[in-house]
Design a protein around this motif. Structure first.
Motif, PDB file in Angstrom:
ATOM      1  N   LEU A 235       0.840  -1.204   0.000  1.00  0.00           N
ATOM      2  CA  LEU A 235       0.000   0.000   0.000  1.00  0.00           C
ATOM      3  C   LEU A 235       0.879   1.260   0.000  1.00  0.00           C
ATOM      4  O   LEU A 235       0.613   2.226  -0.725  1.00  0.00           O
ATOM      5  N   THR A 236       1.944   1.228   0.793  1.00  0.00           N
ATOM      6  CA  THR A 236       2.822   2.399   0.899  1.00  0.00           C
ATOM      7  C   THR A 236       3.547   2.651  -0.421  1.00  0.00           C
ATOM      8  O   THR A 236       3.706   3.798  -0.851  1.00  0.00           O
ATOM      9  N   PHE A 237       3.977   1.552  -1.065  1.00  0.00           N
ATOM     10  CA  PHE A 237       4.626   1.699  -2.378  1.00  0.00           C
ATOM     11  C   PHE A 237       3.635   2.264  -3.401  1.00  0.00           C
ATOM     12  O   PHE A 237       3.997   3.110  -4.220  1.00  0.00           O
ATOM     13  N   ALA A 238       2.392   1.777  -3.353  1.00  0.00           N
ATOM     14  CA  ALA A 238       1.379   2.261  -4.303  1.00  0.00           C
ATOM     15  C   ALA A 238       1.122   3.747  -4.088  1.00  0.00           C
ATOM     16  O   ALA A 238       0.970   4.518  -5.050  1.00  0.00           O
ATOM     17  N   LEU A 239       1.046   4.168  -2.826  1.00  0.00           N
ATOM     18  CA  LEU A 239       0.863   5.592  -2.520  1.00  0.00           C
ATOM     19  C   LEU A 239       2.010   6.410  -3.103  1.00  0.00           C
ATOM     20  O   LEU A 239       1.788   7.420  -3.786  1.00  0.00           O
ATOM     21  N   ALA A 240       3.248   5.977  -2.810  1.00  0.00           N
ATOM     22  CA  ALA A 240       4.427   6.736  -3.260  1.00  0.00           C
ATOM     23  C   ALA A 240       4.468   6.808  -4.788  1.00  0.00           C
ATOM     24  O   ALA A 240       4.772   7.869  -5.362  1.00  0.00           O
ATOM     25  N   ASP A 241       4.125   5.696  -5.454  1.00  0.00           N
ATOM     26  CA  ASP A 241       4.120   5.695  -6.925  1.00  0.00           C
ATOM     27  C   ASP A 241       3.065   6.650  -7.465  1.00  0.00           C
ATOM     28  O   ASP A 241       3.284   7.340  -8.456  1.00  0.00           O
ATOM     29  N   HIS A 242       1.904   6.690  -6.790  1.00  0.00           N
ATOM     30  CA  HIS A 242       0.835   7.580  -7.238  1.00  0.00           C
ATOM     31  C   HIS A 242       1.257   9.049  -7.099  1.00  0.00           C
ATOM     32  O   HIS A 242       1.065   9.848  -8.035  1.00  0.00           O
ATOM     33  N   VAL A 243       1.822   9.399  -5.954  1.00  0.00           N
ATOM     34  CA  VAL A 243       2.239  10.796  -5.744  1.00  0.00           C
ATOM     35  C   VAL A 243       3.327  11.159  -6.761  1.00  0.00           C
ATOM     36  O   VAL A 243       3.320  12.245  -7.356  1.00  0.00           O
ATOM     37  N   ASP A 244       4.235  10.210  -7.008  1.00  0.00           N
ATOM     38  CA  ASP A 244       5.329  10.470  -7.961  1.00  0.00           C
ATOM     39  C   ASP A 244       4.804  10.590  -9.390  1.00  0.00           C
ATOM     40  O   ASP A 244       5.335  11.362 -10.196  1.00  0.00           O
ATOM     41  N   ALA A 245       3.761   9.798  -9.703  1.00  0.00           N
ATOM     42  CA  ALA A 245       3.191   9.878 -11.060  1.00  0.00           C
ATOM     43  C   ALA A 245       2.483  11.216 -11.268  1.00  0.00           C
ATOM     44  O   ALA A 245       2.592  11.835 -12.338  1.00  0.00           O
ATOM     45  N   ARG A 246       1.777  11.687 -10.223  1.00  0.00           N
ATOM     46  CA  ARG A 246       1.075  12.974 -10.328  1.00  0.00           C
ATOM     47  C   ARG A 246       2.046  14.162 -10.294  1.00  0.00           C
ATOM     48  O   ARG A 246       1.821  15.172 -10.953  1.00  0.00           O
TER      49      ARG A 246
END
Ligand SMILES: [Zn+2]
Length: 273
Positions: free
Chosen positions: A105-116
């Protein structure tokens, strides 16, 4: 008698701070008892303890995943990971372990913020110890099962650019975001006794004057509340004035109460299983 008390206190302190440090100290103590210490300079004792402790920590990193806890990345600068511990100190103290579900979940969050917002780095603070269900990670009594994690806020220069991998305070904690209007404080009269709501006034000398990066904060908090919940997130703790500012109040977003630690310097997340 006094020596035994000192050794016991060191054992307890290291166990509470790092979980496996007490055991490393015990082994060091046994070895030292078998080797006449006067033969070696005092620094040797420290080196021997350090070697045992680091070996135990490496062993924990290898065995904890077999028992359901996985380490978060310690040295983000050497990887292309968009999530990393705020400081290698958290890893040195074995406080960076989470359940596989919380890790993904934490990796998914970080990837989402980085993608945005390309170039973003999500920083993790205290997580959990590598072993034993119910072993609290002080001063966070609830961090006792690998299902809880504290995340640092995202910061930028005052009226300036985002600062990747940077926090207001050297530890990531205690750089508080007070409400502009004190009347909006959730705890106007904080409990004086039996309270973990520390204001840490002496520590504010070490806190840099930075601003919240509101865009990244909003992206992360909204993802946690909506997508995070779908991935098993059961609770987000943040101070009510910040929840209102980022329009995420309600649902799994909760207030921890006035006796627990403040959550206007970091956000606490936890998964259900
Ligand atoms: Zn927490």
């Amino acid at each position: 008698m006094l020596k035994a008390l000192v050794h016991s206190l060191v054992f307890v302190f290291l166990t509470l701070l790092t979980q496996i440090g007490g055991l490393a100290y015990l082994l060091y103590f046994v070895i030292r008892g078998r080797v006449p210490s006067h033969r070696f300079p005092k620094i040797t004792n420290l080196l021997v303890f350090g070697l045992i402790y680091l070996s135990f920590s490496a062993g924990a990193a290898l065995t904890a995943p077999l028992l359901g806890r996985e380490p978060l990345p310690c040295f983000g600068a050497f990887t292309d990971s968009s999530i990393q511990m705020q400081s290698p100190l958290y890893c040195l103290l074995n406080r960076h372990y989470v359940s596989p579900r919380l890790k993904s979940l934490t990796f998914a969050l970080a990837d989402h913020v980085d993608a945005r917002h390309p170039g973003s780095i999500t920083l993790a603070l205290d997580a959990g110890f590598p072993f034993i269900e119910g072993f609290p990670l002080l001063p966070h009594p609830s961090h006792d099962d690998g299902r809880k994690l504290d995340l640092a806020f995202y910061y930028k220069e005052p009226n300036g650019a985002y600062l990747p991998g940077v926090t207001k305070s050297p530890l990531g904690y205690w750089g508080f975001e007070n409400p502009k209007n004190k009347a909006n404080s959730a705890c106007k009269k904080a409990a004086k006794t039996l309270s973990l709501r520390w204001n840490m006034e002496w520590f504010q000398l070490f806190v840099r004057h930075l601003e919240l990066d509101r865009q990244r904060m909003a992206t992360a908090l909204k993802w946690l509340k909506n997508e995070g919940r779908k991935k098993g997130l059961s609770k987000i703790l943040i101070e009510p004035h910040l929840a209102r500012a980022f329009s995420i109040s309600g649902g799994i977003v909760r207030f921890q109460g006035c006796r627990a630690a403040r959550h206007d310097d970091h956000v606490h997340i936890q998964v259900s299983g």
